[in-house]
Design an enzyme around this catalytic site. Structure first.
Site, short mmCIF file in Angstrom:
data_model
loop_
_atom_site.label_atom_id
_atom_site.label_comp_id
_atom_site.label_asym_id
_atom_site.label_seq_id
_atom_site.Cartn_x
_atom_site.Cartn_y
_atom_site.Cartn_z
CG ASP A 208 -2.22 0.77 0.81
OD1 ASP A 208 -2.15 1.89 0.43
OD2 ASP A 208 -3.27 0.24 1.00
CG HIS B 90 -1.35 1.52 -3.18
ND1 HIS B 90 -2.28 1.34 -2.76
CD2 HIS B 90 -0.96 0.46 -3.84
CE1 HIS B 90 -2.98 -0.02 -2.98
NE2 HIS B 90 -2.16 -0.66 -3.79
#
Ligand SMILES: *[C@@H]1O[C@H](CO)[C@@H](O)[C@H](O)[C@H]1NC(C)=O
Ligand SMILES: *[C@@H]1O[C@H](CO)[C@@H](O)[C@H](O)[C@H]1NC(C)=O
Ligand SMILES: *[C@@H]1O[C@H](CO)[C@@H](O)[C@H](O)[C@H]1NC(C)=O
Ligand SMILES: *[C@@H]1O[C@H](CO)[C@@H](O)[C@H](O)[C@H]1NC(C)=O
Ligand SMILES: *[C@@H]1O[C@H](CO)[C@@H](O)[C@H](O)[C@H]1NC(C)=O
Ligand SMILES: *[C@@H]1O[C@H](CO)[C@@H](O)[C@H](O)[C@H]1NC(C)=O
Ligand SMILES: *[C@@H]1O[C@H](CO)[C@@H](O)[C@H](O)[C@H]1NC(C)=O
Ligand SMILES: *[C@@H]1O[C@H](CO)[C@@H](O)[C@H](O)[C@H]1NC(C)=O
Ligand SMILES: *[C@@H]1O[C@H](CO)[C@@H](O)[C@H](O)[C@H]1NC(C)=O
Ligand SMILES: *[C@@H]1O[C@H](CO)[C@@H](O)[C@H](O)[C@H]1NC(C)=O
Ligand SMILES: *[C@@H]1O[C@H](CO)[C@@H](O)[C@H](O)[C@H]1NC(C)=O
Ligand SMILES: *[C@@H]1O[C@H](CO)[C@@H](O)[C@H](O)[C@H]1NC(C)=O
Length: 398
Positions: free
Chosen positions: A214, A237
């Protein structure tokens, strides 16, 4: 050596009787839950050493807030027992994004270093989450109410969820951290953010390697005066401001953030700012953010502003974001996109009604995979300045 600086080796319970005056304590594994002894040592000792080859078994949550002048020398391993049913009901709870944590560390003048490992034993969690998406999964390490906290030379392995949370803290430094959260099954290591910063000021994260699933670093509401420098992020991310403006009635500030000298590979985003729009959201201000010298490879969205985050276009037009975005610099961002968005390499999409101002893009050198031809750039509701502004052409107005 006097009674005040006795060097103690304390297996489990012995500690309670003897450590009250100790400057230095050494922890050994008890064979059962080592959390109570570790917490007790933190309160009683100024230096707590976990020697090499020692593996502490942490089976109950650890509250280490309020200490002053503490040094944890972690040379061995702190391993969190993967008792999923227990932790999901017993981790310390944070209302912000419905989080729990194994461990809250805070106080003043606190150091955690020593070259050792925090092992979240994430695999059973990644697998359990795949069949229960409402499972509460503990954050590996939370700095809570910390002032002048330094975390250096630590490996953080397979946290069940976020790896680091910094909340209600100031003057926090992370240096030479190696994060690796990766799954060995088909169930991904989801939501394993490297760092989330919330209601905190003056935080530095530098010289670190991150492989996760993430955000590499995320600046949540009220992150101010932050430096992120020399990170090597893989599989993440991206470096993200936000998401902001999520909660009705709340006002979110992210200001004075510099992210510099970042390598970003195999990631969803590179440099990103995201804020909610729509009828039932909060408000805020994103101001003075610099993303500089990013080298990206195989990134879906290398440069992003999304001020209609999770909001349908018609709702965003009717209810523009109340999180204003001002004084933003994307400088020296280079590399390749993944082709996930075909030729599109950068998108700066603001809400209608001039909610973005002074957005600068300089020295942009991004390319999609060769089969998509020349790079394209997207933008809406924004006036872009800087030497790369012409690449974006005329932005659409909605
Ligand atoms: C850790 O301690 C818990 C509680 O005593 C115990 O159930 C578990 O088996 C221990 N784990 C290891 C690896 O020693
Ligand atoms: C942690 O311990 C402090 C006292 O040292 C206490 O005030 C605080 O409420 C505890 N926090 C939690 C979440 O239990
Ligand atoms: C899923 O996790 C939640 C929160 O931890 C828990 O309350 C619930 O019982 C779990 N559901 C199942 C089916 O295990
Ligand atoms: C910011 O935090 C660092 C510790 O990481 C400290 O040395 C520095 O003095 C702080 N800066 C300000 C302005 O307080
Ligand atoms: C993370 O761990 C995996 C599995 O052990 C390994 O293949 C990978 O190289 C590691 N990545 C980093 C950045 O340490
Ligand atoms: C980097 O991320 C990719 C995609 O998630 C993964 O396949 C690869 O093993 C990672 N590399 C390292 C060194 O961790
Ligand atoms: C952020 O800081 C501002 C100004 O101090 C405050 O009004 C606001 O409530 C804070 N927001 C959050 C989410 O803490
Ligand atoms: C941002 O930095 C400027 C210049 O140092 C300072 O005046 C301002 O207070 C900072 N903003 C916040 C929200 O900390
Ligand atoms: C912008 O933020 C940086 C830190 O990221 C700070 O050094 C600078 O003074 C800030 N500028 C203004 C005008 O606040
Ligand atoms: C840009 O960042 C890379 C690390 O990603 C670093 O090696 C390089 O020296 C930086 N370039 C400049 C001009 O600072
Ligand atoms: C790609 O850009 C080059 C240089 O600007 C130009 O010569 C070429 O025609 C462009 N190719 C396409 C397919 O637009
Ligand atoms: C762009 O600049 C013009 C001229 O200053 C201004 O009228 C317009 O509102 C700006 N547009 C946006 C989306 O900020």
């Amino acid at each position: 050596m006097g009674i005040f600086d006795a060097l103690l080796t304390v297996p489990g319970l012995l500690l309670y009787a003897t450590a009250a005056f100790a400057a230095s304590c050494t922890l050994t594994a008890s064979g059962g839950d080592d959390a109570p002894a570790f917490v007790q040592a933190y309160s009683a000792c100024s230096t707590i050493t976990i020697p090499q080859n020692t593996v502490l078994n942490i089976s109950t949550p650890m509250n280490m807030t309020g200490g002053v002048n503490k040094h944890i020398s972690l040379q061995g391993t702190v391993k969190f027992s993967p008792n999923i049913d227990y932790w999901s009901g017993h981790g310390y709870y944070f209302a912000f994004q419905d989080q729990i944590t194994f461990w809250i560390l805070g106080g003043e003048n606190v150091r955690l270093d020593g070259g050792g490992v925090l092992d979240g034993v994430g695999q059973p969690w990644y697998d359990a989450f795949a069949s229960n998406s409402s499972l509460l999964r503990p954050i590996l390490l939370t700095i809570f109410q910390g002032r002048n906290v330094q975390i250096q030379d630590i490996m953080m392995l397979n946290g069940p969820e976020w790896i680091n949370f910094v909340t209600d803290s100031s003057d926090v430094l992370y240096n030479n951290i190696h994060i690796n959260a990766s799954s060995t099954s088909k169930n991904l290591a989801k939501n394993t953010d490297g760092w989330d910063i919330y209601r905190s000021d003056n935080v530095t994260i530098q010289n670190s390697i991150i492989n996760n699933g993430d955000d590499c670093v995320s600046f949540k509401p009220n992150s101010t005066n932050i430096l992120v420098s020399n990170l090597n992020c893989n599989g993440s991310h991206g470096i993200s401001v936000g998401s902001l403006g999520q909660y009705p009635g709340e006002y979110d500030i992210v200001a004075n953030v510099t992210s510099i000298n970042v390598r970003m590979a195999n990631a969803e985003n590179g440099a990103r700012i995201k804020a909610f729009a729509g009828p039932d959201v909060g408000s805020g201000l994103v101001k003075n953010i610099t993303f500089q010298n990013f080298t990206e490879a195989n990134v879906d969205y290398p440069v992003v502003i999304d001020q209609c985050y999770m909001t349908a276009a018609n709702a965003c037009a009717a209810y523009p974001s109340n999180t204003y975005i001002e004084d933003i610099w994307f400088t020296g961002i280079s590399g390749t996109s993944s082709g996930n968005e075909k030729s599109l390499v950068a998108s700066l999409d603001c809400s209608p009604d001039s909610r973005c101002s002074n957005i600068n893009v300089d020295n942009l050198d991004l390319a999609p995979p060769a089969k998509y031809g020349n790079a394209t750039y997207g933008c809406q509701n924004v006036n872009i300045t800087g030497d790369a502004a012409s690449l974006f052409g005329t932005c659409t107005t909605t």
